[in-house]
Design a protein around this motif. Structure first.
Motif, mmCIF file in Angstrom:
data_model
loop_
_atom_site.group_PDB
_atom_site.id
_atom_site.type_symbol
_atom_site.label_atom_id
_atom_site.label_comp_id
_atom_site.label_asym_id
_atom_site.label_seq_id
_atom_site.Cartn_x
_atom_site.Cartn_y
_atom_site.Cartn_z
ATOM 1 N N HIS A 298 0.785 -1.246 0.000
ATOM 2 C CA HIS A 298 0.000 0.000 0.000
ATOM 3 C C HIS A 298 0.813 1.291 0.000
ATOM 4 C CE1 HIS A 298 0.820 0.295 4.288
ATOM 5 N NE2 HIS A 298 0.341 1.513 4.243
ATOM 6 N N ASP A 299 2.096 1.247 0.371
ATOM 7 C CA ASP A 299 2.921 2.473 0.407
ATOM 8 C C ASP A 299 4.194 2.325 -0.427
ATOM 9 O OD1 ASP A 299 2.104 3.550 3.787
ATOM 10 O OD2 ASP A 299 1.520 4.402 1.858
ATOM 11 N N HIS B 84 6.984 5.150 -1.502
ATOM 12 C CA HIS B 84 6.591 6.394 -0.827
ATOM 13 C C HIS B 84 7.834 7.258 -0.643
ATOM 14 C CE1 HIS B 84 4.589 9.122 1.936
ATOM 15 N NE2 HIS B 84 3.476 8.444 1.830
ATOM 16 N N GLU C 184 -1.281 7.310 -3.683
ATOM 17 C CA GLU C 184 -1.932 5.989 -3.616
ATOM 18 C C GLU C 184 -2.066 5.388 -5.019
ATOM 19 O OE1 GLU C 184 -2.986 8.743 -2.050
ATOM 20 O OE2 GLU C 184 -2.361 8.153 -0.018
ATOM 21 N N HIS D 64 1.295 3.986 -5.678
ATOM 22 C CA HIS D 64 1.555 2.731 -4.946
ATOM 23 C C HIS D 64 0.891 1.569 -5.683
ATOM 24 C CE1 HIS D 64 3.057 5.346 -1.888
ATOM 25 N NE2 HIS D 64 1.885 5.650 -1.338
ATOM 26 N N THR E 40 -6.418 4.118 1.312
ATOM 27 C CA THR E 40 -5.462 4.522 2.367
ATOM 28 C C THR E 40 -5.205 6.033 2.335
ATOM 29 O OG1 THR E 40 -3.575 4.070 0.917
ATOM 30 C CG2 THR E 40 -4.284 2.282 2.380
ATOM 31 N N ASP F 113 -3.498 0.368 8.667
ATOM 32 C CA ASP F 113 -2.546 1.449 8.367
ATOM 33 C C ASP F 113 -2.252 2.273 9.623
ATOM 34 O OD1 ASP F 113 -2.372 3.990 5.706
ATOM 35 O OD2 ASP F 113 -0.829 2.823 6.710
HETATM 36 MG MG LIG Z 1 -0.079 5.689 2.281
#
Ligand SMILES: [Mg+2]
Ligand SMILES: Cc1nc2ccc(C(=O)N[C@]34C[C@H]5C[C@H](C[C@H](C5)C3)C4)cc2n2c(-c3ccccc3Cl)nnc12
Ligand SMILES: [Zn+2]
Length: 313
Positions: free
Chosen positions: A121-122, A125, A152, A155, A193, A232
């Protein structure tokens, strides 16, 4: 890329049950950082196995090994949004899927999509926020700012990129319709997220929790998004020591962004401004206005569903 040697070493290692990796690993109070970083890939594989996902979706071991290693490589090393954050989020998801009614509310494909989303999910980043992408005119903003949730979307794009890399597609043995549904779920869950999007859904989430209807696909999706947000933010659901340590990492990222914003002649938000931010106050408002409501919604949902389950039995 990851080396073939590393992949074969990980894929040939015997899968230990999670409890043999750490005796406290199944406790909600467990701090995932208690697992040494070099054991994280095999712990993730062990969780996949324990959730029955490897056999159910006929995931090849060498493919899973390469996928996990490529995902780890996909993370940079900012103070907070790094591989150890991804691992902590995956670990909480594992506990949710093992210990709560969640499993009776979602089907196994949704569980697979949620678990993979937590891991990815990240990815990539940069330690800066969506608004900073737009303000700084980053490449990601050029790509995604018209749709919003810039980071997002990136990601998710990175996740698809890994799945499309030779020998990394853990979803390759799903039927075509299941494959399509799994990818759509991963996209929706990763997009969820973005806290700004989560806050917009507050009233829908409340309604879903009150009249949860397992046949309603919108409710299913809202539930998956709520579970994802719970994972998260899960570092805030542990010991004060852990929450404080994590908050310090987050504000290190935020304040570095504030410094960058000053450099490009912009005035940072208070929570990004090391000269103005009062971390305890900011954290109290984050916990009361964002984090607590997430966990309250989830607790309420479980209560409603366990009543529903008792009644329907
Ligand atoms: Mg995030
Ligand atoms: C402990 C803790 N504090 C946090 C304090 C603040 C914020 C935060 O993004 N606030 C907002 C406040 C308004 C409305 C939206 C968009 C922006 C304007 C910025 C959200 C996040 C925080 N956070 C996260 C986290 C979760 C998901 C993505 C990124 C992060 Cl950093 N995980 N843990 C924490
Ligand atoms: Zn995250």
């Amino acid at each position: 890329q990851v080396s073939q040697e590393e992949v074969s070493r990980l894929s040939k290692a015997p899968i230990q049950p999670p409890l043999l990796i750490h005796p406290d690993i199944c406790k909600f109070s467990f701090i995932p950082r208690g697992i040494p970083p070099n054991l994280m890939p095999q712990t993730i594989i062990s969780m996949f196995q324990d959730l029955g996902l490897i056999s159910q979706y006929r995931i090849r071991m060498d493919t899973l090994a390469k996928f996990v290693l490529m995902t780890r490589k996909g993370y940079r090393d900012p103070p907070y949004h790094n591989w150890s954050h991804a691992f902590a989020v995956v670990h909480f998801c594992y506990l949710l899927l093992k210990n709560t009614h969640a499993t009776s509310m979602i089907d196994s494909l949704e569980a697979l999509a949620l678990f993979v989303s937590c891991l990815c999910h990240d990815i990539d980043h940069r330690g800066t926020t969506n608004s900073y992408q737009v303000a700084s005119g980053s490449v990601l903003a050029a790509l995604y700012s018209s749709e919003g949730s810039v980071l997002e979307r990136h990601h998710f794009a990175q996740t698809v990129c890994i799945l499309n890399t030779e020998g990394c597609n853990i979803l390759e043995n799903l039927g075509q319709p299941e494959y399509r549904r799994a990818l759509d779920l991963v996209q929706d869950i990763i997009l969820a997220t973005d806290l700004a999007q989560h806050l917009k859904k507050e009233s829908q989430l409340k309604d879903m929790v009150k009249n949860y209807d397992a046949t309603n696909s919108q409710h299913k999706l809202l539930l998956l998004c709520l579970l994802m947000t719970s994972c998260d933010l899960s570092d805030q659901a542990k010991s004060f020591e852990n929450s404080k340590t994590i908050a310090e990492r987050i504000y290190t990222e935020f304040f570095s962004q504030g410094d960058l914003e000053r450099q490009i002649g912009r005035d940072p938000m208070e929570m990004m401004d090391r000269k103005k931010a009062i971390i305890p106050d900011l954290q109290i408002s984050f916990l009361t206005s964002i984090a607590l409501p997430v966990y309250r919604l989830f607790v309420c949902l479980c209560a409603c569903v366990s009543v529903y389950l008792c009644v329907s039995v």
